[in-house]
Scaffold this active site. Sequence first.
Site, short mmCIF file in Angstrom:
data_model
loop_
_atom_site.label_atom_id
_atom_site.label_comp_id
_atom_site.label_asym_id
_atom_site.label_seq_id
_atom_site.Cartn_x
_atom_site.Cartn_y
_atom_site.Cartn_z
N ASP A 1 -4.77 5.36 1.59
CA ASP A 1 -3.79 4.28 1.67
C ASP A 1 -2.79 4.53 0.56
O ASP A 1 -3.16 4.48 -0.63
CB ASP A 1 -4.49 2.93 1.49
CG ASP A 1 -3.52 1.75 1.53
OD1 ASP A 1 -2.31 1.96 1.38
OD2 ASP A 1 -3.98 0.61 1.68
N TYR B 1 12.52 -3.38 6.49
CA TYR B 1 12.48 -1.92 6.67
C TYR B 1 13.67 -1.26 5.99
O TYR B 1 13.52 -0.28 5.25
CB TYR B 1 12.46 -1.60 8.16
CG TYR B 1 12.31 -0.13 8.48
CD1 TYR B 1 11.11 0.53 8.25
CD2 TYR B 1 13.36 0.59 9.02
CE1 TYR B 1 10.97 1.88 8.54
CE2 TYR B 1 13.24 1.93 9.32
CZ TYR B 1 12.04 2.57 9.09
OH TYR B 1 11.90 3.91 9.38
#
Length: 255
Positions: free
Chosen positions: A61, A161
């Site tokens: 991760d 984003y």
Amino acid sequence: MNPDASVALVTGGASGLGRAVAEELLAAGAHVVIADLPTSAGAEVAVALSVLGKAVFVPCDVTGPESVQAAVDAAAELGTLRIAVNCAGVATPGKLLSRRGPSSLEDFERVVRVNLIGTFNVFRLAAHRIAEAEPMAGERGVLIATASIAAYEGQVGQAAYAASKGGVVGLTLPAARELAQHQIRVVSLAPGLFDTPLMAGLPQEARESLAQQVPHPARLGDPADFAALVHHVVVNPMLNGEVIRLDGAIRMAPR
């Protein structure tokens, strides 16, 4: 820098752009660590790509310091880490205001944490290890990040984003200037509309409509196109501190 016999760490390497990069670098002679979430198909991908060279999967991760350090350590076990390509990312959409009220702050934080903080996390830990390598043809290695044309032309619903990818763009030059003393280059690539798993979830009609928006070639980008540019960045020592658009000349409309 010749990737042959060097070690490359590719985050998000189990699918999409990351998998294509892993395949490209393996074909160029590099050993590759495919770092992706434990729930990904990373283990299967590593086995499939092992026909091209040494590929191993490490659950990772990018937002976790220990997780990324484990991937960096695994890369060092294969040889000299010289290449780190961060393709891990998320694109959770969301408007600031909707019928349900203000957007989710948690969603915004998650996108920024994965896309921007994750990139920084990979950069700092990979750079620390690459800086220990002996120089090869005047350089020690290269860090490559995945930005997006959304950093420049973010559409409605892409606030999180676009902000996260704009951060990646802003990170590129100062990181390159700092790491120059260690003979480590830093480059970011800003892809446009690419045929990734995110796009695969759209209806065929929508995919074709998006492809026709690209001036030339009028198609979605192939992950292999992205991987080819990564390979060129690795071998071209003058590419440093730059964000390179890879988009077929598209400029995104507001919607």
